[in-house]
Write an enzyme that holds these catalytic residues in place. Structure first.
Site, mmCIF file in Angstrom:
data_model
loop_
_atom_site.group_PDB
_atom_site.id
_atom_site.type_symbol
_atom_site.label_atom_id
_atom_site.label_comp_id
_atom_site.label_asym_id
_atom_site.label_seq_id
_atom_site.Cartn_x
_atom_site.Cartn_y
_atom_site.Cartn_z
ATOM 1 N N TYR A 99 2.021 -3.051 -8.795
ATOM 2 C CA TYR A 99 2.327 -1.779 -8.124
ATOM 3 C C TYR A 99 1.769 -0.606 -8.945
ATOM 4 O O TYR A 99 1.056 0.240 -8.426
ATOM 5 C CB TYR A 99 3.843 -1.646 -7.942
ATOM 6 C CG TYR A 99 4.286 -0.341 -7.325
ATOM 7 C CD1 TYR A 99 4.286 -0.171 -5.945
ATOM 8 C CD2 TYR A 99 4.730 0.717 -8.125
ATOM 9 C CE1 TYR A 99 4.709 1.030 -5.369
ATOM 10 C CE2 TYR A 99 5.156 1.911 -7.560
ATOM 11 C CZ TYR A 99 5.145 2.062 -6.189
ATOM 12 O OH TYR A 99 5.552 3.252 -5.632
HETATM 13 N N1 LIG Z 1 10.612 6.123 -3.218
HETATM 14 C C1 LIG Z 1 10.223 6.530 -4.409
HETATM 15 O O1 LIG Z 1 11.047 6.735 -5.307
HETATM 16 C C2 LIG Z 1 8.747 6.768 -4.680
HETATM 17 C C3 LIG Z 1 8.375 7.321 -5.910
HETATM 18 C C4 LIG Z 1 7.014 7.577 -6.166
HETATM 19 C C5 LIG Z 1 6.071 7.248 -5.194
HETATM 20 N N2 LIG Z 1 6.460 6.696 -3.995
HETATM 21 C C6 LIG Z 1 5.424 6.393 -3.006
HETATM 22 O O2 LIG Z 1 5.770 6.993 -1.772
HETATM 23 C C7 LIG Z 1 5.162 6.244 -0.720
HETATM 24 C C8 LIG Z 1 6.176 5.987 0.368
HETATM 25 O O3 LIG Z 1 7.141 5.068 -0.111
HETATM 26 P P1 LIG Z 1 8.647 5.144 0.366
HETATM 27 O O4 LIG Z 1 9.448 5.548 -0.792
HETATM 28 O O5 LIG Z 1 8.744 5.922 1.619
HETATM 29 O O6 LIG Z 1 8.948 3.587 0.615
HETATM 30 P P2 LIG Z 1 9.394 2.818 1.932
HETATM 31 O O7 LIG Z 1 10.478 3.542 2.655
HETATM 32 O O8 LIG Z 1 9.681 1.426 1.464
HETATM 33 O O9 LIG Z 1 8.107 2.863 2.835
HETATM 34 C C9 LIG Z 1 7.031 2.007 2.618
HETATM 35 C C10 LIG Z 1 6.347 1.847 3.946
HETATM 36 O O10 LIG Z 1 5.238 0.947 3.778
HETATM 37 C C11 LIG Z 1 5.236 0.059 4.872
HETATM 38 N N3 LIG Z 1 4.554 -1.184 4.607
HETATM 39 C C12 LIG Z 1 4.834 -2.118 3.675
HETATM 40 N N4 LIG Z 1 4.009 -3.167 3.810
HETATM 41 C C13 LIG Z 1 3.184 -2.885 4.850
HETATM 42 C C14 LIG Z 1 2.148 -3.573 5.497
HETATM 43 N N5 LIG Z 1 1.774 -4.816 5.128
HETATM 44 N N6 LIG Z 1 1.517 -2.987 6.536
HETATM 45 C C15 LIG Z 1 1.887 -1.761 6.956
HETATM 46 N N7 LIG Z 1 2.877 -1.053 6.402
HETATM 47 C C16 LIG Z 1 3.532 -1.616 5.356
HETATM 48 C C17 LIG Z 1 6.721 -0.180 5.144
HETATM 49 O O11 LIG Z 1 6.885 -0.771 6.411
HETATM 50 P P3 LIG Z 1 8.310 -1.459 6.802
HETATM 51 O O12 LIG Z 1 9.217 -0.304 7.085
HETATM 52 O O13 LIG Z 1 7.974 -2.269 7.996
HETATM 53 O O14 LIG Z 1 8.751 -2.249 5.626
HETATM 54 C C18 LIG Z 1 7.264 1.233 5.025
HETATM 55 O O15 LIG Z 1 7.114 1.941 6.231
HETATM 56 C C19 LIG Z 1 4.621 4.966 -1.354
HETATM 57 O O16 LIG Z 1 3.222 5.060 -1.495
HETATM 58 C C20 LIG Z 1 5.291 4.908 -2.703
HETATM 59 O O17 LIG Z 1 4.510 4.242 -3.651
HETATM 60 C C21 LIG Z 1 7.777 6.453 -3.717
#
Ligand SMILES: NC(=O)c1ccc[n+]([C@@H]2O[C@H](COP(=O)([O-])OP(=O)(O)OC[C@H]3O[C@@H](n4cnc5c(N)ncnc54)[C@H](OP(=O)(O)O)[C@@H]3O)[C@@H](O)[C@H]2O)c1
Length: 265
Positions: free
Chosen positions: A169
């Site tokens: 990751y």
């Molecule tokens: N949350 C944090 O603390 C944090 C911190 C720093 C950076 N980020 C970044 O922010 C961004 C958004 O993450 P988030 O926090 O919103 O996480 P999240 O709620 O888990 O969202 C991740 C998304 O990616 C989708 N996904 C996973 N595998 C996939 C696939 N094979 N094909 C298509 N879609 C897929 C998921 O779909 P499903 O809903 O179907 O699983 C979900 O909609 C990411 O790039 C993450 O690295 C997050």
């Protein structure tokens, strides 16, 4: 990394007339950003792997008076013909894209590099990096067809400074920074497409829950609180800004300086 944040405030209709595709639109940040961009006037192309989740976001956007279309697109399973079919459909319907935001991500496992499971490594690198590259590549002609398109990758603090156990990751986020800078340099003088990354910071979402299952999630920001830099990068306010990294929250203050050590004698 930006120490002080730009003024991300926008007019309510700042994205009026823009067609913006968002990966990972079914949940978390992607969902919050889709709703917020639609509320600012954009027509959203929701991309995600769960049809049921996309339907829910679509319903939320249309209930609020916004406009969206949706395509189920699994970044782990998609093959070349799926990418081509998506591009053809967007070409026929819109003829251009004013924005493309990658938020989809797979965490994989947290483990030392020495013991990291190789198939998991390949899955995470594929979804987070290779699929983001492939989606960018096929949609680039549509982005070039817009007057001032904006491409945004979602990264993470651990993609800017390596930390133990974040494995594939963390490495995928470093690579996204590289992809963004490389593409920004290639497009700089030959196109109006701008390319940047955003670190949204810690948020109350599924990926965070998987990484820190025992933390008190109520103390974390909701993803709706972290969409401002994305909206700003998608709007005309950021025209000409490319190859940069942005943060949704200010960098933490440096630790206080230690008092000088008394010298003997
Ligand atoms: N949350 C944090 O603390 C944090 C911190 C720093 C950076 N980020 C970044 O922010 C961004 C958004 O993450 P988030 O926090 O919103 O996480 P999240 O709620 O888990 O969202 C991740 C998304 O990616 C989708 N996904 C996973 N595998 C996939 C696939 N094979 N094909 C298509 N879609 C897929 C998921 O779909 P499903 O809903 O179907 O699983 C979900 O909609 C990411 O790039 C993450 O690295 C997050």
């Amino acid at each position: 990394m930006t120490d002080s944040l730009p003024d991300y405030r926008l007019a309510p209709n700042a994205l009026q007339g823009r067609v913006i595709a968002i990966s990972g639109a079914g949940d978390g940040l992607g969902r919050a950003l889709s709703a917020a961009a639609a509320a600012h006037g954009a027509e959203i192309v929701l991309l995600g792997r769960s049809g049921a989740k996309l339907e829910a976001v679509h319903a939320e956007i249309t209930a609020a008076g916004g406009v969206a279309s949706a395509a189920v697109f699994d970044l782990e399973k998609a093959l070349a013909n799926d990418y081509d079919a998506l591009t053809d459909a967007l070409q026929r319907r819109y003829g251009r894209l004013d924005g493309l935001v990658h938020t989809a991500t797979l965490l994989g496992t947290l483990a030392p590099i020495e013991q990291y499971d190789v198939p998991t490594w390949c899955r995470v690198l594929h979804v987070n990096l290779t699929a983001a590259f492939a989606l960018t590549q096929v949609l680039l002609p549509l982005l070039r067809a817009a007057a001032d398109a904006s491409l945004v990758y979602s990264t993470c603090q651990i993609g800017r400074r390596g930390e133990a156990y974040w494995g594939a990751y963390g490495v995928s986020k470093f690579a996204l920074e590289g992809l963004s800078q490389t593409l920004a340099a290639e497009l700089a003088n030959v196109s109006t497409v701008r390319v940047n990354t955003v670190n949204p910071g810690a948020m109350r979402t599924a990926v965070r829950r998987h990484a820190f299952p025992y933390e008190d999630a109520s103390r974390l920001a909701a993803p709706t609180a972290r969409v401002a830099p994305y909206l700003w990068l998608l709007s005309a306010a950021s025209r000409g800004i490319t190859g940069q990294t942005f943060d949704a929250e200010p960098a933490p203050l440096p630790p206080p300086a230690l008092p000088p050590t008394p010298t003997p004698g």
